[in-house]
Design an enzyme around this catalytic site. Structure first.
Site, mmCIF file in Angstrom:
data_model
loop_
_atom_site.group_PDB
_atom_site.id
_atom_site.type_symbol
_atom_site.label_atom_id
_atom_site.label_comp_id
_atom_site.label_asym_id
_atom_site.label_seq_id
_atom_site.Cartn_x
_atom_site.Cartn_y
_atom_site.Cartn_z
ATOM 1 N N ASN A 206 0.985 -1.161 0.548
ATOM 2 C CA ASN A 206 0.024 -0.053 0.231
ATOM 3 C C ASN A 206 0.679 1.516 -0.504
ATOM 4 O O ASN A 206 2.164 1.127 0.432
ATOM 5 C CB ASN A 206 -0.502 0.097 1.156
ATOM 6 C CG ASN A 206 -0.451 0.216 2.914
ATOM 7 O OD1 ASN A 206 0.529 1.025 2.644
ATOM 8 N ND2 ASN A 206 0.015 -1.474 3.052
ATOM 9 N N LYS A 336 -12.144 -0.495 17.529
ATOM 10 C CA LYS A 336 -10.455 -1.425 17.737
ATOM 11 C C LYS A 336 -9.881 -0.835 18.958
ATOM 12 O O LYS A 336 -9.123 -1.582 18.717
ATOM 13 C CB LYS A 336 -10.338 -0.293 16.247
ATOM 14 C CG LYS A 336 -10.311 -0.603 14.886
ATOM 15 C CD LYS A 336 -9.853 -0.318 13.625
ATOM 16 C CE LYS A 336 -9.980 -0.412 12.376
ATOM 17 N NZ LYS A 336 -9.262 -0.730 11.393
ATOM 18 N N LYS A 340 -8.462 -4.340 20.032
ATOM 19 C CA LYS A 340 -7.459 -4.654 19.846
ATOM 20 C C LYS A 340 -6.650 -3.843 21.704
ATOM 21 O O LYS A 340 -5.791 -4.209 21.831
ATOM 22 C CB LYS A 340 -6.677 -3.496 19.038
ATOM 23 C CG LYS A 340 -7.422 -4.219 17.655
ATOM 24 C CD LYS A 340 -6.251 -3.775 16.370
ATOM 25 C CE LYS A 340 -7.044 -3.758 14.701
ATOM 26 N NZ LYS A 340 -6.375 -4.392 13.932
HETATM 27 N N1 CTP Z 1 -2.424 -3.974 12.650
HETATM 28 C C1 CTP Z 1 -1.811 -4.428 13.001
HETATM 29 N N2 CTP Z 1 -1.902 -5.653 12.604
HETATM 30 C C2 CTP Z 1 -2.321 -5.808 11.614
HETATM 31 C C3 CTP Z 1 -3.075 -5.001 10.790
HETATM 32 C C4 CTP Z 1 -3.069 -3.686 11.670
HETATM 33 O O1 CTP Z 1 -1.467 -4.234 13.944
HETATM 34 N N3 CTP Z 1 -2.303 -6.697 10.278
HETATM 35 C C5 CTP Z 1 -3.362 -2.116 13.693
HETATM 36 C C6 CTP Z 1 -2.265 -0.895 12.398
HETATM 37 O O2 CTP Z 1 -0.994 -1.035 13.082
HETATM 38 C C7 CTP Z 1 -3.162 -0.170 12.789
HETATM 39 C C8 CTP Z 1 -4.238 -0.561 13.648
HETATM 40 O O3 CTP Z 1 -4.186 -2.256 13.415
HETATM 41 O O4 CTP Z 1 -2.665 0.557 14.296
HETATM 42 C C9 CTP Z 1 -5.926 -0.482 12.814
HETATM 43 O O5 CTP Z 1 -5.687 -0.850 11.280
HETATM 44 P P1 CTP Z 1 -6.138 -1.281 10.635
HETATM 45 O O6 CTP Z 1 -6.001 -1.403 9.570
HETATM 46 O O7 CTP Z 1 -7.164 0.006 10.392
HETATM 47 O O8 CTP Z 1 -7.251 -2.107 11.320
HETATM 48 P P2 CTP Z 1 -7.491 -3.689 10.990
HETATM 49 O O9 CTP Z 1 -7.309 -4.317 12.301
HETATM 50 O O10 CTP Z 1 -6.763 -4.257 9.533
HETATM 51 O O11 CTP Z 1 -8.829 -3.820 10.422
HETATM 52 P P3 CTP Z 1 -9.589 -3.488 8.882
HETATM 53 O O12 CTP Z 1 -8.579 -3.235 7.910
HETATM 54 O O13 CTP Z 1 -10.620 -4.707 8.627
HETATM 55 O O14 CTP Z 1 -10.782 -2.283 9.584
#
Ligand code: CTP
Length: 399
Positions: A206, A336, A340
Protein backbone atom coordinates in the site's frame (compact mmCIF):
# COMPACT_ATOMS: atom_id res chain seq x y z
CA UNK A 1 7.81 24.95 16.94
CA UNK A 2 9.88 28.07 16.36
CA UNK A 3 7.12 30.63 15.88
CA UNK A 4 7.85 33.61 18.12
CA UNK A 5 10.82 31.84 19.74
CA UNK A 6 13.83 34.14 20.19
CA UNK A 7 17.07 32.46 19.16
CA UNK A 8 20.56 33.91 19.41
CA UNK A 9 22.99 32.38 16.91
CA UNK A 10 26.64 32.88 17.93
CA UNK A 11 29.05 32.35 15.04
CA UNK A 12 32.71 31.65 15.78
CA UNK A 13 35.70 31.48 13.45
CA UNK A 14 35.55 28.20 11.57
CA UNK A 15 35.12 27.56 7.86
CA UNK A 16 31.68 26.06 8.55
CA UNK A 17 30.52 29.62 9.39
CA UNK A 18 29.08 29.82 5.88
CA UNK A 19 26.80 26.87 6.67
CA UNK A 20 25.33 28.82 9.59
CA UNK A 21 23.65 31.04 6.98
CA UNK A 22 21.31 28.13 6.19
CA UNK A 23 20.60 27.68 9.90
CA UNK A 24 19.67 31.35 10.33
CA UNK A 25 17.57 31.24 7.18
CA UNK A 26 15.75 28.06 8.27
CA UNK A 27 15.02 29.45 11.74
CA UNK A 28 13.57 32.60 10.19
CA UNK A 29 11.45 30.57 7.78
CA UNK A 30 10.09 28.61 10.74
CA UNK A 31 9.02 31.81 12.45
CA UNK A 32 11.85 32.41 14.94
CA UNK A 33 13.13 35.86 15.79
CA UNK A 34 16.87 35.50 15.24
CA UNK A 35 19.73 37.62 16.52
CA UNK A 36 23.29 36.94 15.42
CA UNK A 37 26.51 37.54 17.34
CA UNK A 38 29.88 36.92 15.72
CA UNK A 39 33.46 36.74 16.88
CA UNK A 40 35.99 38.87 15.04
CA UNK A 41 37.53 35.71 13.57
CA UNK A 42 34.14 34.61 12.23
CA UNK A 43 33.94 37.84 10.22
CA UNK A 44 37.08 36.72 8.33
CA UNK A 45 35.05 33.79 6.97
CA UNK A 46 31.75 35.52 6.33
CA UNK A 47 30.61 39.10 6.50
CA UNK A 48 28.19 40.37 9.17
CA UNK A 49 26.16 41.91 6.31
CA UNK A 50 25.33 38.42 5.09
CA UNK A 51 23.78 37.48 8.44
CA UNK A 52 22.17 40.91 8.70
CA UNK A 53 20.33 40.24 5.44
CA UNK A 54 19.25 36.76 6.56
CA UNK A 55 18.27 37.65 10.13
CA UNK A 56 16.85 41.06 9.12
CA UNK A 57 18.44 42.65 12.13
CA UNK A 58 21.73 44.13 13.27
CA UNK A 59 24.59 41.68 13.86
CA UNK A 60 26.59 42.01 17.07
CA UNK A 61 30.38 41.78 16.87
CA UNK A 62 31.77 44.43 19.16
CA UNK A 63 31.76 44.27 22.96
CA UNK A 64 31.88 48.03 23.08
CA UNK A 65 28.48 49.20 21.84
CA UNK A 66 26.34 52.15 22.74
CA UNK A 67 25.30 53.05 26.28
CA UNK A 68 21.60 52.22 25.56
CA UNK A 69 22.31 48.62 24.63
CA UNK A 70 24.35 46.07 26.61
CA UNK A 71 24.30 43.12 24.17
CA UNK A 72 26.77 40.94 26.05
CA UNK A 73 24.20 40.75 28.88
CA UNK A 74 20.86 41.13 27.10
CA UNK A 75 21.43 38.76 24.17
CA UNK A 76 21.78 35.56 26.21
CA UNK A 77 19.22 36.60 28.81
CA UNK A 78 16.40 37.83 26.62
CA UNK A 79 16.02 34.79 24.39
CA UNK A 80 14.74 31.21 24.48
CA UNK A 81 17.94 29.59 23.21
CA UNK A 82 21.54 30.35 22.32
CA UNK A 83 23.20 28.19 19.68
CA UNK A 84 26.94 28.44 19.00
CA UNK A 85 27.47 27.30 15.42
CA UNK A 86 30.08 26.56 14.40
CA UNK A 87 31.76 26.29 17.79
CA UNK A 88 35.56 26.31 17.52
CA UNK A 89 37.92 24.55 19.95
CA UNK A 90 38.77 28.04 21.18
CA UNK A 91 35.21 29.05 22.15
CA UNK A 92 34.65 25.66 23.81
CA UNK A 93 37.77 26.25 25.92
CA UNK A 94 36.65 29.76 26.83
CA UNK A 95 33.16 28.55 27.75
CA UNK A 96 34.50 25.68 29.85
CA UNK A 97 36.87 27.94 31.78
CA UNK A 98 34.84 31.12 32.06
CA UNK A 99 37.00 33.28 29.82
CA UNK A 100 35.18 36.38 28.62
CA UNK A 101 37.35 38.45 26.32
CA UNK A 102 35.01 39.39 23.47
CA UNK A 103 31.31 39.83 22.83
CA UNK A 104 30.47 36.16 22.14
CA UNK A 105 32.41 34.67 25.07
CA UNK A 106 31.09 37.33 27.47
CA UNK A 107 27.53 36.84 26.23
CA UNK A 108 27.89 33.07 26.83
CA UNK A 109 29.14 33.65 30.37
CA UNK A 110 26.12 35.87 31.08
CA UNK A 111 23.56 33.66 29.29
CA UNK A 112 20.63 32.33 31.27
CA UNK A 113 18.89 30.67 28.29
CA UNK A 114 19.71 27.04 27.37
CA UNK A 115 22.85 26.75 25.23
CA UNK A 116 23.52 24.37 22.33
CA UNK A 117 27.01 24.09 20.82
CA UNK A 118 27.74 22.75 17.35
CA UNK A 119 31.48 22.05 17.27
CA UNK A 120 33.16 21.79 13.89
CA UNK A 121 36.90 21.46 13.40
CA UNK A 122 39.77 19.30 12.14
CA UNK A 123 39.44 15.66 13.32
CA UNK A 124 42.74 15.74 15.26
CA UNK A 125 41.63 18.87 17.11
CA UNK A 126 38.24 17.26 17.84
CA UNK A 127 39.88 14.19 19.33
CA UNK A 128 42.39 16.19 21.39
CA UNK A 129 41.98 15.39 25.11
CA UNK A 130 41.77 19.12 25.90
CA UNK A 131 38.78 19.59 23.57
CA UNK A 132 37.09 16.41 24.83
CA UNK A 133 37.66 17.45 28.46
CA UNK A 134 36.16 20.89 27.75
CA UNK A 135 33.15 19.29 26.08
CA UNK A 136 32.62 17.09 29.12
CA UNK A 137 32.73 20.10 31.42
CA UNK A 138 30.15 21.83 29.25
CA UNK A 139 27.88 18.77 28.94
CA UNK A 140 28.01 18.24 32.73
CA UNK A 141 26.95 21.86 33.10
CA UNK A 142 23.87 21.27 30.93
CA UNK A 143 25.15 22.59 27.62
CA UNK A 144 23.79 20.48 24.76
CA UNK A 145 26.57 19.30 22.45
CA UNK A 146 25.72 18.37 18.86
CA UNK A 147 28.56 16.07 17.87
CA UNK A 148 30.09 16.72 14.45
CA UNK A 149 29.59 14.35 11.52
CA UNK A 150 32.27 12.13 9.99
CA UNK A 151 33.30 13.02 6.45
CA UNK A 152 35.55 15.18 4.28
CA UNK A 153 36.88 18.23 6.08
CA UNK A 154 37.77 21.62 4.60
CA UNK A 155 41.43 21.12 5.54
CA UNK A 156 41.67 18.28 3.00
CA UNK A 157 41.54 15.42 5.48
CA UNK A 158 38.58 13.34 6.56
CA UNK A 159 37.27 12.19 9.93
CA UNK A 160 34.91 13.45 12.64
CA UNK A 161 34.65 17.20 12.56
CA UNK A 162 32.15 18.10 9.83
CA UNK A 163 29.38 20.54 10.60
CA UNK A 164 26.25 18.36 11.07
CA UNK A 165 23.23 18.30 8.78
CA UNK A 166 20.78 21.13 9.34
CA UNK A 167 17.95 18.76 10.31
CA UNK A 168 19.97 17.30 13.18
CA UNK A 169 20.96 20.73 14.49
CA UNK A 170 17.33 21.86 14.35
CA UNK A 171 16.22 18.67 16.15
CA UNK A 172 18.81 19.12 18.92
CA UNK A 173 17.82 22.77 19.31
CA UNK A 174 14.16 21.79 19.56
CA UNK A 175 15.04 19.24 22.22
CA UNK A 176 16.93 21.87 24.20
CA UNK A 177 13.78 24.00 24.53
CA UNK A 178 11.29 21.17 25.12
CA UNK A 179 10.17 19.79 28.49
CA UNK A 180 11.67 16.29 28.75
CA UNK A 181 8.40 14.58 29.66
CA UNK A 182 9.46 11.28 28.05
CA UNK A 183 12.87 11.18 29.76
CA UNK A 184 13.72 7.56 30.63
CA UNK A 185 10.86 6.20 28.51
CA UNK A 186 11.45 3.66 25.76
CA UNK A 187 9.23 4.29 22.79
CA UNK A 188 8.64 1.82 19.99
CA UNK A 189 7.08 3.07 16.76
CA UNK A 190 6.08 1.05 13.71
CA UNK A 191 5.65 2.83 10.40
CA UNK A 192 5.35 2.44 6.65
CA UNK A 193 3.74 -0.34 4.64
CA UNK A 194 4.56 -4.02 4.63
CA UNK A 195 5.31 -5.93 1.45
CA UNK A 196 3.93 -9.37 0.83
CA UNK A 197 5.79 -11.06 -2.00
CA UNK A 198 4.08 -13.15 -4.69
CA UNK A 199 7.36 -14.03 -6.34
CA UNK A 200 10.89 -12.58 -6.23
CA UNK A 201 9.89 -9.46 -8.21
CA UNK A 202 6.24 -8.77 -7.29
CA UNK A 203 4.47 -7.91 -4.09
CA UNK A 204 1.21 -6.69 -2.53
CA UNK A 205 1.53 -3.45 -0.58
CA UNK A 206 0.00 0.00 0.00
CA UNK A 207 1.17 3.60 -0.46
CA UNK A 208 2.01 4.33 3.21
CA UNK A 209 5.01 6.67 3.41
CA UNK A 210 6.03 6.18 7.04
CA UNK A 211 5.76 9.96 7.61
CA UNK A 212 3.29 9.71 10.51
CA UNK A 213 5.49 7.21 12.35
CA UNK A 214 8.61 9.25 11.77
CA UNK A 215 6.86 12.38 13.06
CA UNK A 216 5.92 10.50 16.26
CA UNK A 217 9.43 9.06 16.62
CA UNK A 218 10.90 12.56 16.37
CA UNK A 219 8.33 14.13 18.71
CA UNK A 220 8.98 11.45 21.38
CA UNK A 221 12.77 11.82 20.96
CA UNK A 222 12.43 15.59 21.31
CA UNK A 223 10.69 14.94 24.66
CA UNK A 224 13.58 12.80 25.91
CA UNK A 225 12.52 9.26 24.93
CA UNK A 226 14.82 6.58 23.64
CA UNK A 227 13.14 5.71 20.35
CA UNK A 228 13.17 2.67 18.08
CA UNK A 229 11.43 2.83 14.71
CA UNK A 230 10.41 -0.42 13.02
CA UNK A 231 9.98 0.67 9.43
CA UNK A 232 8.52 -1.11 6.43
CA UNK A 233 9.91 -0.45 2.94
CA UNK A 234 9.48 3.24 2.03
CA UNK A 235 11.51 6.30 1.04
CA UNK A 236 11.49 7.84 4.53
CA UNK A 237 15.02 8.62 5.75
CA UNK A 238 15.49 7.87 9.45
CA UNK A 239 17.78 10.29 11.34
CA UNK A 240 20.64 8.59 13.15
CA UNK A 241 19.46 9.58 16.63
CA UNK A 242 16.54 7.16 16.18
CA UNK A 243 17.23 3.41 16.28
CA UNK A 244 16.07 1.98 12.99
CA UNK A 245 14.88 -1.59 12.45
CA UNK A 246 14.03 -2.20 8.77
CA UNK A 247 11.47 -4.91 8.02
CA UNK A 248 9.68 -6.05 4.88
CA UNK A 249 6.66 -8.26 5.60
CA UNK A 250 3.94 -8.25 8.28
CA UNK A 251 5.45 -11.39 9.79
CA UNK A 252 8.85 -9.70 10.07
CA UNK A 253 7.20 -6.67 11.64
CA UNK A 254 5.40 -8.90 14.16
CA UNK A 255 8.68 -10.58 15.10
CA UNK A 256 10.44 -7.21 15.50
CA UNK A 257 7.60 -5.77 17.63
CA UNK A 258 7.45 -8.80 19.92
CA UNK A 259 11.21 -8.88 20.37
CA UNK A 260 11.24 -5.20 21.48
CA UNK A 261 7.99 -5.23 23.46
CA UNK A 262 9.39 -6.24 26.86
CA UNK A 263 11.70 -3.20 26.77
CA UNK A 264 9.01 -0.77 25.65
CA UNK A 265 7.01 1.72 27.70
CA UNK A 266 4.94 3.12 24.83
CA UNK A 267 4.10 1.51 21.49
CA UNK A 268 2.79 3.62 18.60
CA UNK A 269 1.55 1.28 15.89
CA UNK A 270 1.27 3.58 12.86
CA UNK A 271 2.27 0.95 10.29
CA UNK A 272 -0.15 0.10 7.49
CA UNK A 273 0.20 -3.64 7.94
CA UNK A 274 -1.07 -5.80 5.06
CA UNK A 275 -3.92 -7.95 6.36
CA UNK A 276 -3.27 -10.68 3.78
CA UNK A 277 -0.31 -12.24 2.03
CA UNK A 278 -0.10 -14.68 -0.89
CA UNK A 279 -0.67 -18.23 0.29
CA UNK A 280 2.51 -19.30 -1.47
CA UNK A 281 5.44 -17.18 -2.52
CA UNK A 282 6.74 -18.55 -5.83
CA UNK A 283 10.46 -19.25 -5.76
CA UNK A 284 10.83 -18.16 -9.40
CA UNK A 285 9.27 -15.23 -11.25
CA UNK A 286 5.73 -16.21 -12.27
CA UNK A 287 5.61 -16.43 -16.09
CA UNK A 288 2.68 -15.07 -18.01
CA UNK A 289 0.49 -17.46 -19.95
CA UNK A 290 -2.04 -16.89 -22.74
CA UNK A 291 -4.99 -17.09 -20.40
CA UNK A 292 -6.07 -14.99 -17.37
CA UNK A 293 -4.52 -15.54 -13.99
CA UNK A 294 -7.89 -16.12 -12.42
CA UNK A 295 -7.12 -16.73 -8.74
CA UNK A 296 -4.63 -15.24 -6.37
CA UNK A 297 -4.87 -17.17 -3.14
CA UNK A 298 -4.28 -15.13 -0.01
CA UNK A 299 -3.97 -16.04 3.63
CA UNK A 300 -4.48 -13.86 6.74
CA UNK A 301 -1.48 -12.11 8.21
CA UNK A 302 -1.19 -12.03 11.99
CA UNK A 303 -2.81 -9.02 13.67
CA UNK A 304 0.19 -7.53 15.46
CA UNK A 305 -1.85 -5.48 17.95
CA UNK A 306 -3.93 -8.51 18.95
CA UNK A 307 -0.72 -10.42 19.67
CA UNK A 308 0.58 -7.46 21.66
CA UNK A 309 -2.71 -7.38 23.61
CA UNK A 310 -2.12 -10.99 24.70
CA UNK A 311 1.32 -10.36 26.21
CA UNK A 312 1.46 -6.67 27.16
CA UNK A 313 1.97 -5.42 30.70
CA UNK A 314 -0.88 -3.22 32.02
CA UNK A 315 1.41 -0.23 32.59
CA UNK A 316 2.53 -0.20 28.96
CA UNK A 317 0.77 2.39 26.77
CA UNK A 318 -0.36 1.03 23.41
CA UNK A 319 -1.55 3.36 20.67
CA UNK A 320 -3.22 2.17 17.47
CA UNK A 321 -3.97 4.05 14.27
CA UNK A 322 -6.77 3.59 11.80
CA UNK A 323 -7.30 5.08 8.38
CA UNK A 324 -10.95 4.74 7.41
CA UNK A 325 -12.99 5.54 4.34
CA UNK A 326 -16.41 4.94 5.91
CA UNK A 327 -18.53 7.75 7.38
CA UNK A 328 -18.74 6.61 11.01
CA UNK A 329 -15.13 7.39 11.89
CA UNK A 330 -15.63 7.70 15.65
CA UNK A 331 -17.73 4.51 15.93
CA UNK A 332 -15.17 2.48 13.98
CA UNK A 333 -12.36 3.93 16.08
CA UNK A 334 -14.15 3.04 19.33
CA UNK A 335 -14.63 -0.54 18.17
CA UNK A 336 -10.94 -0.92 17.30
CA UNK A 337 -9.90 0.71 20.59
CA UNK A 338 -11.76 -1.99 22.51
CA UNK A 339 -11.14 -4.95 20.21
CA UNK A 340 -7.39 -4.39 20.11
CA UNK A 341 -7.05 -3.57 23.81
CA UNK A 342 -5.60 -0.13 23.08
CA UNK A 343 -5.05 2.80 25.41
CA UNK A 344 -5.46 5.30 22.57
CA UNK A 345 -6.47 5.22 18.95
CA UNK A 346 -5.87 7.86 16.31
CA UNK A 347 -8.31 7.57 13.43
CA UNK A 348 -8.38 9.61 10.28
CA UNK A 349 -10.43 9.68 7.15
CA UNK A 350 -8.74 8.71 3.91
CA UNK A 351 -10.21 9.75 0.62
CA UNK A 352 -9.70 8.27 -2.78
CA UNK A 353 -7.38 11.17 -3.54
CA UNK A 354 -4.93 9.51 -1.17
CA UNK A 355 -4.88 12.31 1.42
CA UNK A 356 -3.64 10.90 4.69
CA UNK A 357 -1.34 8.35 3.15
CA UNK A 358 1.18 10.41 1.23
CA UNK A 359 0.12 13.95 2.07
CA UNK A 360 1.71 15.73 5.02
CA UNK A 361 -1.76 16.92 6.07
CA UNK A 362 -4.29 14.56 7.65
CA UNK A 363 -7.92 15.36 7.05
CA UNK A 364 -10.43 14.74 9.84
CA UNK A 365 -8.56 13.14 12.70
CA UNK A 366 -9.91 11.94 16.03
CA UNK A 367 -7.89 10.81 19.02
CA UNK A 368 -9.81 8.61 21.45
CA UNK A 369 -8.50 7.29 24.75
CA UNK A 370 -9.64 4.42 26.95
CA UNK A 371 -9.39 7.09 29.68
CA UNK A 372 -12.06 9.20 27.90
CA UNK A 373 -9.62 11.50 26.08
CA UNK A 374 -11.11 12.98 22.93
CA UNK A 375 -9.63 15.34 20.38
CA UNK A 376 -10.95 16.18 16.96
CA UNK A 377 -9.16 18.01 14.15
CA UNK A 378 -10.77 18.99 10.86
CA UNK A 379 -7.29 19.13 9.33
CA UNK A 380 -3.86 18.83 10.91
CA UNK A 381 -0.37 18.19 9.61
CA UNK A 382 1.42 15.05 10.72
CA UNK A 383 4.08 16.87 12.77
CA UNK A 384 1.49 18.85 14.72
CA UNK A 385 -0.56 15.70 15.26
CA UNK A 386 2.51 13.87 16.58
CA UNK A 387 3.28 16.66 19.07
CA UNK A 388 -0.33 16.94 20.14
CA UNK A 389 -0.62 13.17 20.69
CA UNK A 390 2.64 12.96 22.64
CA UNK A 391 1.59 15.86 24.87
CA UNK A 392 -1.90 14.46 25.45
CA UNK A 393 -0.44 11.10 26.52
CA UNK A 394 2.19 12.76 28.72
CA UNK A 395 -0.42 14.86 30.51
CA UNK A 396 -3.00 12.10 30.89
CA UNK A 397 -0.43 9.63 32.24
CA UNK A 398 1.68 12.09 34.24
CA UNK A 399 4.83 11.14 32.36
N1 CTP B 1 -2.64 -3.63 12.61
C1 CTP B 1 -1.89 -4.66 13.14
N2 CTP B 1 -1.79 -5.84 12.45
C2 CTP B 1 -2.43 -6.00 11.30
C3 CTP B 1 -3.22 -4.96 10.76
C4 CTP B 1 -3.29 -3.78 11.47
O1 CTP B 1 -1.32 -4.52 14.20
N3 CTP B 1 -2.32 -7.14 10.65
C5 CTP B 1 -2.69 -2.37 13.38
C6 CTP B 1 -2.33 -1.14 12.59
O2 CTP B 1 -0.95 -0.85 12.65
C7 CTP B 1 -3.17 -0.07 13.28
C8 CTP B 1 -4.38 -0.82 13.77
O3 CTP B 1 -4.03 -2.19 13.77
O4 CTP B 1 -2.52 0.49 14.39
C9 CTP B 1 -5.60 -0.64 12.92
O5 CTP B 1 -5.30 -0.99 11.60
P1 CTP B 1 -6.42 -1.06 10.48
O6 CTP B 1 -5.81 -1.50 9.20
O7 CTP B 1 -7.19 0.22 10.51
O8 CTP B 1 -7.37 -2.14 11.09
P2 CTP B 1 -7.54 -3.67 10.84
O9 CTP B 1 -7.46 -4.33 12.16
O10 CTP B 1 -6.63 -4.16 9.78
O11 CTP B 1 -9.07 -3.72 10.37
P3 CTP B 1 -9.72 -3.36 8.95
O12 CTP B 1 -8.60 -3.34 7.94
O13 CTP B 1 -10.67 -4.46 8.76
O14 CTP B 1 -10.36 -2.02 9.14
Amino acid sequence: MWTQKRVVVAVTGGIAAYKTCSLVSKLRQEGAEVKVAMTKNATSFISPECFEALARTKVYVDLWGSAEEIPHISLGQECDLVVVAPATANILAKMAHGIADDLVSTMLLAATAPVVVVPSMNAVMWEHPAVQANLKILADRGVRVVNPDVGNLACGTSGRGRFPELDRIMAEMAKAVTVQSYQGKRVLVTAGPTREYLDPVRFLSNPSTGKMGLAIAKAAWQRGAEVTLILGPCETKVPDYINHVPVVSAEEMLEAVLSHLANTDLLFMTAAVADYRPKCEAAEKIKKTQSDLSTLELTRNPDILLQVKAVRRPEQIIVGFAAETAADLVELAKKKLTAKGLDYIVANRVHKTDKGFSSSVQSEVVILGKDGSYRHYQEINKEELAHSLCDLIATANQL
